[in-house]
Design an enzyme around this catalytic site. Structure first.
Site, PDB file in Angstrom:
ATOM      1  CB  SER A  59      -5.117   2.602  -0.084  1.00 50.77           C
ATOM      2  OG  SER A  59      -4.320   3.775   0.027  1.00 50.77           O
ATOM      3  CG  ASP A  60      -4.345   4.398  -6.612  1.00 50.51           C
ATOM      4  OD1 ASP A  60      -4.015   3.267  -7.012  1.00 50.51           O
ATOM      5  OD2 ASP A  60      -4.050   5.448  -7.210  1.00 50.51           O
ATOM      6  CD  GLN A  61       2.108   7.216  -2.667  1.00 50.92           C
ATOM      7  OE1 GLN A  61       3.037   6.627  -3.190  1.00 50.92           O
ATOM      8  NE2 GLN A  61       2.096   7.561  -1.385  1.00 50.92           N
TER       9      GLN A  61
ATOM     10  CE  LYS B  26      -5.907   0.274  -6.612  1.00 52.47           C
ATOM     11  NZ  LYS B  26      -4.567   0.672  -6.105  1.00 52.47           N
TER      12      LYS B  26
END
Length: 204
Positions: A80-82, A64
């Site tokens: 960011s990623d979760q 991203k």
């Protein structure tokens, strides 16, 4: 259109971009008192076959950030990623009520790891660093009625794991173990601030 300062200017004068469409991440980043723009990253979030949740979160956070940085090379970009990890299986955003019910049924009485990765990059300077925050969450042994009432009340369909710990979802849990308090909401601010300082930004 973002202005692009010359490469000779210090990084703390570069634009800052959050590569995300998440309102949760935007609201969290606002806490740092920085001026920033948001740009949606065009990234396929499909897990690779056999990809572990931690690896998926790290890969997508960097993808991203790099996707947005390619469009705005002079900017400092946050990606960011979760991913929720239930016994090694990745759980993403349910998006529908039916999928949220299935997620919460699978997680009741279980310990779930929420892997939240953040990447900061600047294409012009060559800077790129990524950090990961792991949050251990223990869910109560929820019955079907509790799950239904919770989902109807909060409708957390855009949240990995189908629960908002910052809201009513906290009542579904027995404990949270975490060294970066905002990581579970979607952006670990301690790690984000560390990366921004490393990239040359001056935080208020």
């Amino acid at each position: 259109m973002l202005e692009s300062p010359s490469s000779s200017k210090p990084l703390n004068q570069r634009p800052l971009i959050l590569g995300s469409t998440s309102r949760y991440r935007r609201e969290l980043l606002e806490r740092l008192g920085l001026t920033f723009a948001t740009v949606p990253p065009e990234v396929d979030e499909t897990p690779a076959p056999g990809e572990a949740p931690r690896a998926l979160a790290l890969r997508l956070a960097e993808a991203k950030a790099r996707a947005v940085a390619a469009l705005h090379p002079e900017a400092v970009v946050i990606g960011s990623d979760q991913v929720a990890d239930l016994a090694g299986q990745p759980l993403g955003k349910p998006l529908t009520h039916e999928r949220a019910v299935l997620q919460l049924r699978a997680m009741r009485g279980q310990t779930v790891l929420f892997e939240t990765a953040v990447c900061v990059t600047c294409q012009a300077s060559g800077f790129v660093q990524t950090e990961l925050a792991t949050v251990e969450v223990q869910f109560r042994d929820l019955d079907d009625d509790e799950i239904e009432r919770y989902l109807r009340a909060e409708q957390p369909y855009d949240c990995a794991g189908s629960a908002k710990s910052e809201g009513l979802g906290i009542s579904l849990l027995t404990h949270i173990l975490n060294d970066d308090p905002t990581a579970l909401i979607g952006l670990p601010l301690i790690r984000t601030a560390k990366l921004l300082r490393a990239a040359g930004l001056r935080l208020p």
